[in-house]
Design a protein around this motif. Structure first.
Motif, PDB file in Angstrom:
ATOM      1  N   ARG A 181       5.163   7.410  -0.924  1.00  0.00           N
ATOM      2  CA  ARG A 181       4.255   8.646  -1.735  1.00  0.00           C
ATOM      3  C   ARG A 181       4.900   8.718  -3.064  1.00  0.00           C
ATOM      4  O   ARG A 181       5.980   8.351  -2.999  1.00  0.00           O
ATOM      5  CB  ARG A 181       4.431   9.949  -0.851  1.00  0.00           C
ATOM      6  CG  ARG A 181       3.677   9.913   0.335  1.00  0.00           C
ATOM      7  CD  ARG A 181       3.708  11.047   0.966  1.00  0.00           C
ATOM      8  NE  ARG A 181       3.078  11.188   2.315  1.00  0.00           N
ATOM      9  CZ  ARG A 181       3.246  12.150   3.013  1.00  0.00           C
ATOM     10  NH1 ARG A 181       3.824  13.074   2.888  1.00  0.00           N
ATOM     11  NH2 ARG A 181       2.460  11.938   4.295  1.00  0.00           N
ATOM     12  N   LYS A 215      13.091   7.480  14.157  1.00  0.00           N
ATOM     13  CA  LYS A 215      11.840   6.591  13.629  1.00  0.00           C
ATOM     14  C   LYS A 215      12.212   5.599  12.635  1.00  0.00           C
ATOM     15  O   LYS A 215      11.816   4.367  12.666  1.00  0.00           O
ATOM     16  CB  LYS A 215      10.499   7.389  13.149  1.00  0.00           C
ATOM     17  CG  LYS A 215       9.750   7.944  14.196  1.00  0.00           C
ATOM     18  CD  LYS A 215       8.503   8.658  13.853  1.00  0.00           C
ATOM     19  CE  LYS A 215       7.930   9.691  14.756  1.00  0.00           C
ATOM     20  NZ  LYS A 215       6.756  10.563  14.184  1.00  0.00           N
ATOM     21  N   TRP A 269      13.366   4.132   4.607  1.00  0.00           N
ATOM     22  CA  TRP A 269      13.895   5.047   3.857  1.00  0.00           C
ATOM     23  C   TRP A 269      14.313   4.758   2.465  1.00  0.00           C
ATOM     24  O   TRP A 269      14.457   3.562   2.166  1.00  0.00           O
ATOM     25  CB  TRP A 269      15.496   5.174   4.227  1.00  0.00           C
ATOM     26  CG  TRP A 269      16.276   6.279   3.705  1.00  0.00           C
ATOM     27  CD1 TRP A 269      16.341   7.552   4.003  1.00  0.00           C
ATOM     28  CD2 TRP A 269      17.106   5.885   2.397  1.00  0.00           C
ATOM     29  NE1 TRP A 269      17.159   7.981   3.134  1.00  0.00           N
ATOM     30  CE2 TRP A 269      17.592   7.158   1.997  1.00  0.00           C
ATOM     31  CE3 TRP A 269      17.386   4.779   1.619  1.00  0.00           C
ATOM     32  CZ2 TRP A 269      18.492   7.204   0.957  1.00  0.00           C
ATOM     33  CZ3 TRP A 269      18.266   4.868   0.583  1.00  0.00           C
ATOM     34  CH2 TRP A 269      18.687   6.167   0.307  1.00  0.00           C
ATOM     35  N   ALA A 322      -0.987   7.728   0.166  1.00  0.00           N
ATOM     36  CA  ALA A 322      -0.052   8.675   0.155  1.00  0.00           C
ATOM     37  C   ALA A 322      -0.661   9.630   1.321  1.00  0.00           C
ATOM     38  O   ALA A 322       0.082  10.379   1.799  1.00  0.00           O
ATOM     39  CB  ALA A 322       0.120   9.601  -1.191  1.00  0.00           C
ATOM     40  N   SER A 323      -1.751   9.427   1.851  1.00  0.00           N
ATOM     41  CA  SER A 323      -2.296  10.036   2.980  1.00  0.00           C
ATOM     42  C   SER A 323      -1.893   9.553   4.203  1.00  0.00           C
ATOM     43  O   SER A 323      -2.109  10.083   5.293  1.00  0.00           O
ATOM     44  CB  SER A 323      -3.980  10.099   2.763  1.00  0.00           C
ATOM     45  OG  SER A 323      -4.403   8.948   2.868  1.00  0.00           O
ATOM     46  N   LEU A 324      -1.098   8.331   3.967  1.00  0.00           N
ATOM     47  CA  LEU A 324      -0.442   7.792   5.505  1.00  0.00           C
ATOM     48  C   LEU A 324       0.734   8.701   5.916  1.00  0.00           C
ATOM     49  O   LEU A 324       1.323   9.333   5.066  1.00  0.00           O
ATOM     50  CB  LEU A 324      -0.138   6.588   5.296  1.00  0.00           C
ATOM     51  CG  LEU A 324      -1.254   5.480   5.623  1.00  0.00           C
ATOM     52  CD1 LEU A 324      -2.375   5.602   5.067  1.00  0.00           C
ATOM     53  CD2 LEU A 324      -0.480   4.176   5.468  1.00  0.00           C
ATOM     54  N   PRO A 325       1.271   8.709   7.022  1.00  0.00           N
ATOM     55  CA  PRO A 325       2.698   9.365   7.091  1.00  0.00           C
ATOM     56  C   PRO A 325       3.740   8.872   6.145  1.00  0.00           C
ATOM     57  O   PRO A 325       3.633   7.775   5.724  1.00  0.00           O
ATOM     58  CB  PRO A 325       2.705   8.959   8.490  1.00  0.00           C
ATOM     59  CG  PRO A 325       1.660   8.627   9.219  1.00  0.00           C
ATOM     60  CD  PRO A 325       0.790   8.203   8.185  1.00  0.00           C
ATOM     61  N   LYS A 326       4.605   9.800   5.786  1.00  0.00           N
ATOM     62  CA  LYS A 326       5.450   9.401   4.940  1.00  0.00           C
ATOM     63  C   LYS A 326       6.305   8.260   5.146  1.00  0.00           C
ATOM     64  O   LYS A 326       6.914   8.137   6.511  1.00  0.00           O
ATOM     65  CB  LYS A 326       6.516  10.572   4.618  1.00  0.00           C
ATOM     66  CG  LYS A 326       7.322  10.326   3.659  1.00  0.00           C
ATOM     67  CD  LYS A 326       8.206  11.769   3.127  1.00  0.00           C
ATOM     68  CE  LYS A 326       8.880  11.828   1.843  1.00  0.00           C
ATOM     69  NZ  LYS A 326      10.008  10.750   1.979  1.00  0.00           N
ATOM     70  N   GLY A 341       1.697  16.079  -4.153  1.00  0.00           N
ATOM     71  CA  GLY A 341       0.310  16.400  -4.613  1.00  0.00           C
ATOM     72  C   GLY A 341      -0.523  15.491  -4.453  1.00  0.00           C
ATOM     73  O   GLY A 341      -0.429  14.840  -3.389  1.00  0.00           O
ATOM     74  N   LEU A 378      -8.889  10.329  11.281  1.00  0.00           N
ATOM     75  CA  LEU A 378      -7.747  11.416  11.270  1.00  0.00           C
ATOM     76  C   LEU A 378      -6.909  11.194  12.510  1.00  0.00           C
ATOM     77  O   LEU A 378      -5.955  11.945  12.249  1.00  0.00           O
ATOM     78  CB  LEU A 378      -8.566  12.842  11.420  1.00  0.00           C
ATOM     79  CG  LEU A 378      -9.281  13.168  10.185  1.00  0.00           C
ATOM     80  CD1 LEU A 378      -9.979  14.445  10.358  1.00  0.00           C
ATOM     81  CD2 LEU A 378      -8.044  13.372   9.211  1.00  0.00           C
ATOM     82  N   THR A 400      -8.247   6.522   1.210  1.00  0.00           N
ATOM     83  CA  THR A 400      -8.464   6.093  -0.317  1.00  0.00           C
ATOM     84  C   THR A 400      -7.300   6.468  -1.236  1.00  0.00           C
ATOM     85  O   THR A 400      -7.315   6.193  -2.352  1.00  0.00           O
ATOM     86  CB  THR A 400      -9.530   7.165  -1.009  1.00  0.00           C
ATOM     87  OG1 THR A 400      -9.364   8.419  -0.645  1.00  0.00           O
ATOM     88  CG2 THR A 400     -10.938   6.620  -0.545  1.00  0.00           C
ATOM     89  N   ASN A 401      -6.354   6.841  -0.427  1.00  0.00           N
ATOM     90  CA  ASN A 401      -4.882   7.056  -0.981  1.00  0.00           C
ATOM     91  C   ASN A 401      -3.866   6.769  -0.107  1.00  0.00           C
ATOM     92  O   ASN A 401      -3.743   7.416   1.131  1.00  0.00           O
ATOM     93  CB  ASN A 401      -4.766   8.539  -1.212  1.00  0.00           C
ATOM     94  CG  ASN A 401      -3.580   8.895  -2.449  1.00  0.00           C
ATOM     95  OD1 ASN A 401      -2.791   7.988  -2.362  1.00  0.00           O
ATOM     96  ND2 ASN A 401      -3.601  10.121  -2.700  1.00  0.00           N
ATOM     97  N   LEU A 415      -4.285   8.793  11.454  1.00  0.00           N
ATOM     98  CA  LEU A 415      -3.419   9.167  10.336  1.00  0.00           C
ATOM     99  C   LEU A 415      -2.589  10.306  10.860  1.00  0.00           C
ATOM    100  O   LEU A 415      -1.265  10.613  10.499  1.00  0.00           O
ATOM    101  CB  LEU A 415      -4.267  10.018   9.289  1.00  0.00           C
ATOM    102  CG  LEU A 415      -4.817   8.968   8.297  1.00  0.00           C
ATOM    103  CD1 LEU A 415      -5.709   9.723   7.305  1.00  0.00           C
ATOM    104  CD2 LEU A 415      -3.831   7.731   7.792  1.00  0.00           C
ATOM    105  N   THR A 416      -2.867  11.161  11.910  1.00  0.00           N
ATOM    106  CA  THR A 416      -1.898  12.239  12.459  1.00  0.00           C
ATOM    107  C   THR A 416      -0.965  11.735  13.807  1.00  0.00           C
ATOM    108  O   THR A 416       0.109  12.105  13.598  1.00  0.00           O
ATOM    109  CB  THR A 416      -2.829  13.414  13.202  1.00  0.00           C
ATOM    110  OG1 THR A 416      -3.792  13.036  13.664  1.00  0.00           O
ATOM    111  CG2 THR A 416      -3.365  14.131  11.925  1.00  0.00           C
ATOM    112  N   ARG A 423       9.690   3.591  10.184  1.00  0.00           N
ATOM    113  CA  ARG A 423       9.508   4.284   9.013  1.00  0.00           C
ATOM    114  C   ARG A 423      10.641   3.377   8.030  1.00  0.00           C
ATOM    115  O   ARG A 423      11.574   2.784   8.474  1.00  0.00           O
ATOM    116  CB  ARG A 423      10.048   5.408   9.029  1.00  0.00           C
ATOM    117  CG  ARG A 423       9.151   6.206   9.824  1.00  0.00           C
ATOM    118  CD  ARG A 423       7.899   6.836   9.071  1.00  0.00           C
ATOM    119  NE  ARG A 423       7.091   7.861   9.807  1.00  0.00           N
ATOM    120  CZ  ARG A 423       6.488   7.702  10.931  1.00  0.00           C
ATOM    121  NH1 ARG A 423       6.220   6.397  11.382  1.00  0.00           N
ATOM    122  NH2 ARG A 423       5.794   8.664  11.536  1.00  0.00           N
TER     123      ARG A 423
END
Lengths: 231, 938
Positions: B545, B312, B320, B444-448, B550, B480, B441-442, B483-484, B318
């Motif tokens: 992230r 990816k 790096w 970081a909740s997206l895929p890395k 966390g 969701l 709202t964050n 996001l997944t 993505r």
């Protein structure tokens, strides 16, 4: 304190915490990496929607259409624009939470029980003037037809999952002592996303694996709503 | 009696004062009358206001003789009446003082909306307050000066003024002549339209900064302005004009107080955003195989990213992010953090390329490397060197002033971006995915390391930005799903930002004037329609992230063409967040603060193992030294006379430095005192962002030193990675040890109390003296010349146990606390007063008496008293703190620092339990008290 039933059980549905089919096991050598939990959806009751609907039945229908339900079918009540949402963490000090709730309850927007129209579109502002003007002019708690809905909305909501649930409930219990406050406890389901990650020795598991993906997990969540009792 | 006299005296004084005040008070009424008559006859306002204040502050009282009757006896009734009168006078005075307004009207304006010199210029307050401001200025006799009309005072100013006058005349003449000329040849004039010149981008060499407006040329001689410089300069503390940071004028911190608001905006509510256009970008292009070789030479050697798992990333969906390194002799040296992104290949048949890997490797690909300006030159040189080694050759382009970026963090950051970036083409996949992120709202909740590349409309077309409607559009399941699944792989097109022509087109946005004209022609409130004149702006947005993981907030990075940053910036600034307020401005200090609060290291300040970090540290040393020198002798820390207890005198190493030279026994650099103010003694140019390296080389040769190759001895210190260190610790192989002179970054949390500052010393727990090495032996090994080590012999043998006792034991501590607090029996609710008293008395009598010699409290810092354990000796020093403060997130002191990998390794291996091995003692430089803390690898 009242505990609302989370289910409107007309047909026997599988409970979210005991589903018919479990999630497949993660492949060997992989592990779960949690993404941050999303905030439970807050549906602010914008004054435009509340004011435009005239009759009670109409209001309920519009609300039910806009507010999506939880995974288990529970439809959370709408939130007032001034509602303060406090996310409870497990290591938050008890008294600091109490103070934050008090601060939220005693904020001017909360005490006046008048919706702020700041940031709303012009039409909504005008509509709010039309309906709320009489009630607001009189001052005090007595409001016109907007009253019942306003009273039914939480002024402060504590949201907690996992270990923090206990703390949120404790804070809720603390406020049941107050005569002029209503405390309501709701159980909800929040859906969090997990990454399935190949836990590798050299990379500290930070590299995402090719075939792996993300999966959705349901987390129990408790909402403690605190509001002024209707005068 | 005494009291009476005092009262009498005060009464007399009050009466006197009242007498004095009488005349002005009549004047007050006179003024009022005048005021009513008309404005022209207004008396000087200042005395009037003064009188008002004096009147309000004057408390009237009655003379004491009023309370006496004829014979000098005290008449109680009269006396009481007098006191009553006085109390009333006091109250009225308090009331009056409150109402007699001592504040000016501009103070009503919220702090963040106040403007400079609003007290001297009524036009700088909102319109509704302007009249009052004018009146108050009159009343206060505020001097007003119009800078334009001020007579020049200095010679230089006079010359400038004269020059300006002459230039004005010249311009007028020129204008006149031009007008005449125009009139002459108006009929037969042919104009040639040429396209705007494209900026030149040279291959394999550094680029020149963009040409500034001639008006601002002089101010950008040795630095470059960010695209938002003029905006920032009014609202933030910038780097000093003569001392740019990394060849840029960078906002350090907003002028408003912002420490706590930043903490809130970054975690709980709101957004904080930075113009990070100073971050440097380079583009590499060539065949896929050669690019791969170049990247591998930069230290991207993990098999995982080149295998199936990094697919990816290589497809361009993505990023790096990590440290890149370069070969230096036999070892590798970290250069700095970089983000690397591939451009998706234009070929659509992904299946075909998958099967034919050799074909894939021959295709032309492009890679973007984004890195910090402090390490850019080093990286670019390395890249050019590596690129030239490849066949067919790979080329490197310096895109520093071509691509700008904005970073956002906080719960409202996604919302802000969604409002500002509106996809230009509705059919673009990435644009669709981006628009569907409402409710996140964050970041970081997206895929890395997720990347989205698409083109957006000019944000000025929909200015002011409207609040994103989260109430109706959010649907949980759909979000969701996005996001997944993250459906960005199919039909990816090459990102426009890589393309020079697309960037150039986007840079030619229509001027603000024409936008205003179009807006004026529109119905109010209606958005301007996109026309052919509005080019799409190519952007790349990626979420990263936090290293801490966390629930911490991630960061959005928006990359766009340099010239498009400003319009985007204005829209972001004015976005009304759904939680109230606007996004907050951040500076470099805020960036460091957020990294610190998340417990992660910040580049370059916390990376002493890189050249950029060394340069930063050297700069900090000279700054600290300067600040220290400025202080009077009695008020600064005298390092030599610091008493560490047990006969030890003097600070270990340099108190103003993270003195790793001392720790590793490296040769000293010339002390900062000798080089203070003269940066050139440092062998690395802190402004490693040179326009032309040749220039730098020339300058260096002028100063008589070799170019670039010699670094201070601190630069021989290596940074060790967390994973490497963990592997070493967990391996059973006794022979493998971390290399000497290597450091690891750690995050330190104090166990009980204590706050560390930068340069604080980190000690490990002293080891228990074994049976063989007793006090005399340690004395024997002390060389007579070392005064510091001489005291070690007198350190108590059980120092380690003393420190371990400071550790609050989980079970015992909480229990004893509970029993203590609940010692008093709970008072039953409904008991009468008598029983209450009895119970109270019983509890007082039955309770255990307090122990007579009070148990030593933790804050009893007297070293001589032995209440607090002494600091361990110098042999237990393992490292230094690079950033430390009270952390608002943790509610206690935390710090980020670096410790010697070798010593940390020994400690972990020796002391058995990893838990005890991670304990350390942190002592601020110049202080004798250390506090117990725990370190964690970062």
């Amino acid at each position: 304190m009242y505990i609302k039933a989370t289910m409107e059980t007309s047909t026997p549905k599988p409970l979210p915490n005991r589903p018919d089919q479990k999630m497949p096991a993660i492949p060997k050598g992989s592990r779960i990496q949690k993404r941050p939990l999303p905030a439970p959806l807050s549906h602010r009751l914008s004054s435009s929607s509340s004011s435009s609907s005239s009759s009670n039945t109409c209001r309920s229908t519009t609300l039910s259409s806009t507010i999506p339900s939880d995974k288990d079918g529970y439809r959370p009540p709408p939130r007032a624009p001034h509602t303060l949402i406090i996310k409870v963490t497990s290591n938050a000090p008890f008294m600091s939470l109490v103070k934050r709730v008090r601060k939220g309850l005693e904020s001017p927007s909360c005490m006046s029980r008048q919706q702020s129209t700041k940031g709303l579109p012009l039409a909504a502002r005008v509509a709010a003037l039309d309906t709320g003007g009489g009630g607001g002019g009189g001052g005090g708690n007595a409001q016109g037809e907007g009253g019942p809905v306003q009273d039914a909305l939480d002024d402060v909501v504590l949201v907690a999952t996992g270990r923090a649930i206990q703390k949120a409930v404790e804070v809720g219990c603390f406020f049941t002592r107050e005569r002029d406050l209503n405390v309501l406890l709701r159980t909800r389901t929040v859906r969090g996303v997990d990454d399935v990650v190949r836990g590798d020795e050299d990379n500290d598991g930070s590299e995402e694996e090719e075939g792996s993906g993300a999966r959705v997990r349901s987390v129990s969540c408790v909402e403690v709503g605190v509001r002024w009792r209707a005068a | 009696m005494d009291n009476n006299q005092k009262q009498a005296a005060s009464g007399k004084a009050a009466a006197d004062s009242r007498k004095r005040k009488e005349a002005p008070s009549s004047a007050v009424t006179g003024f009022k009358n005048l005021h009513q008559q008309g404005r022209e006859s207004r008396p000087p306002a200042r005395p009037q206001k003064r009188v008002k204040f004096q009147d309000a502050r004057n408390i009237r009282s009655q003379p004491p003789d009023a309370a006496l009757d004829g014979e000098g006896k005290l008449d109680l009734q009269k006396f009481l009446n007098a006191r009553e009168f006085e109390i009333k006078a006091l109250e009225t005075s308090m009331q009056k003082c409150k109402t007699a307004n001592a504040t000016r009207v501009f103070q009503q304006v919220p702090r963040e909306m106040r403007r400079r010199t609003a007290s001297h210029n009524a036009k700088r307050v909102p319109k509704r307050l302007r009249d009052r401001a004018k009146r108050e200025m009159l009343e206060d006799n505020t001097p007003t000066v119009e800078a334009r009309k001020r007579r020049p005072r200095t010679t230089r100013a006079r010359i400038r003024a004269e020059n300006a006058k002459r230039l004005e005349k010249l311009a007028a003449k020129k204008k006149k002549r031009a007008l005449e000329g125009e009139n002459k040849d108006k009929p037969g004039k042919t104009t040639i339209h040429t396209r705007a010149p494209r900026p030149k981008i040279r291959r394999d060499t550094l680029n020149e900064p963009p040409k500034s407006k001639s008006k601002f040329n002089k101010r950008q001689v040795n630095k470059t302005w960010l695209p938002t410089h003029l905006w920032h300069a009014k609202r933030a503390t910038m780097t000093e004009p003569t001392k740019p940071l990394w060849r840029f004028a960078i906002p350090m911190t907003p002028t408003q107080k912002s420490y706590r608001p930043t903490h809130r905006a970054s975690g709980q509510k709101g957004t904080i955003f930075w113009d990070t256009s100073y971050m440097s970008t380079a583009r590499i292009y060539g065949t896929a195989r050669c690019i791969e070789l170049v990247l591998k030479a930069l230290g991207l050697t993990q098999a995982s990213i080149w295998g199936n798992r990094g697919r990816k990333w290589r497809a361009g969906t993505r990023t790096w992010s990590g440290m890149v390194s370069r070969q230096q002799g036999n070892s590798r040296r970290d250069v700095g953090p970089a983000t690397i992104l591939w451009n998706p290949s234009p070929t659509d048949e992904t299946a075909a390329t998958e099967s034919n890997t050799t074909e894939e490797k021959k295709t032309q690909r492009q890679v973007l490397i984004r890195t910090h300006p402090s390490c850019f030159l080093e990286l670019f040189d390395e890249l050019v060197k590596l690129a030239k080694l490849q066949t067919p050759q790979v080329h490197v382009e310096d895109l520093r002033f071509e691509v700008g970026s904005i970073e956002l963090t906080g719960p409202g950051s996604t919302e802000t971006l969604l409002a500002v970036l509106q996809p230009y083409h509705t059919e673009e996949r990435h644009g669709q995915v981006f628009s569907s992120l409402i409710g996140v709202t964050n970041p970081a909740s997206l895929p890395k390391d997720a990347v989205l590349g698409f083109s957006v409309k000019d944000p000025r077309l929909s200015y002011p930005p409207k609040r994103v409607d989260t109430t109706s559009k959010v649907s949980d399941p759909a979000l969701l799903d996005t996001l997944t699944q993250w459906p960005v792989e199919e039909q990816v097109k090459p990102y426009g930002l890589f393309d020079r022509h697309v960037r150039f087109k986007a840079s030619n946005l229509p001027p603000q004037k024409s936008i205003n004209r179009r807006k004026g022609a529109n119905i109010p409130g209606q958005e301007i329609q996109v026309t052919a004149a509005d080019p799409p702006i190519p952007v790349i947005v990626f979420a990263s992230r936090p290293a801490a993981g966390g629930q911490a907030q991630g960061t959005w990075t928006l990359m766009a063409p340099w010239k498009c940053i400003l319009p985007i910036w204005y829209s972001i600034v004015h976005y009304p967040l759904s939680t109230g307020g606007n996004p907050r401005l951040g500076g470099l200090n805020e960036q460091r603060q957020i990294a610190f609060e998340q417990g992660t290291a910040w580049f370059p300040g916390d990376f002493l193992g890189t050249n950029a970090g060394v340069v930063w540290e050297m700069e900090q040393r000279t700054q600290r030294k300067k600040a220290w020198d400025r202080r009077p002798k009695g008020k600064r820390i005298e390092w030599a006379s610091l008493d560490l207890g047990a006969g030890r005198k003097g600070e270990i190493g340099d108190g103003l430095a993270c003195d790793f030279e001392h720790l590793f026994g490296l040769p000293k650099v010339p002390s900062p005192s000798s080089s203070s103010g003269d940066r050139s003694t440092l062998d690395v140019d802190p402004n490693a962002m040179d326009v032309d390296p040749r220039e730098e080389a020339e300058a260096a040769s002028k100063l008589g030193k070799p170019h670039k190759n010699t670094l201070p001895s601190l630069a021989t210190v290596e940074q060790m990675k967390k994973t490497e260190f963990n592997a070493l610790v967990s391996s059973a192989d006794l022979a493998s040890r971390p290399p000497p002179r290597s450091i690891i970054s750690v995050n330190i949390r104090f166990v009980t109390r204590g706050v560390a500052n930068a340069c604080a010393r980190i000690y490990r727990l002293p080891s228990r003296p074994s049976a063989t090495t007793t006090v005399p032996s340690s004395e024997a090994e002390v060389p007579a010349t070392d005064p510091v080590a001489a005291g070690v012999g007198s350190l108590p043998a059980d120092l380690r146990d003393q420190w371990l006792q400071k550790l609050p034991s989980q079970r015992n501590g909480s229990k004893s606390f509970k029993t203590k607090t609940h010692a008093a029996p709970h008072m039953p609710r409904d008991v009468d007063h008598g029983t209450r008293k009895q119970l109270m008395a019983k509890s007082l009598l039955s309770g255990d008496p307090l122990p007579y010699p009070r148990p030593s409290a933790a804050n009893q810092t007297d070293i001589g008293g032995g209440a607090h354990p002494l600091c361990p000796g110098e042999e237990d020093l393992i490292g230094f703190v690079t950033a430390g403060a009270y952390s608002l997130g943790e509610g206690k002191g935390t710090a980020v620092g670096a410790i010697s990998a070798e010593k940390a390794f020994d400690t972990l291996k020796e002391s058995g339990g990893i838990k005890e091995g991670r304990l350390c003692i942190v002592r601020n430089a110049g202080e004798s008290v250390g506090w117990l803390a725990r370190w964690e690898l970062v």
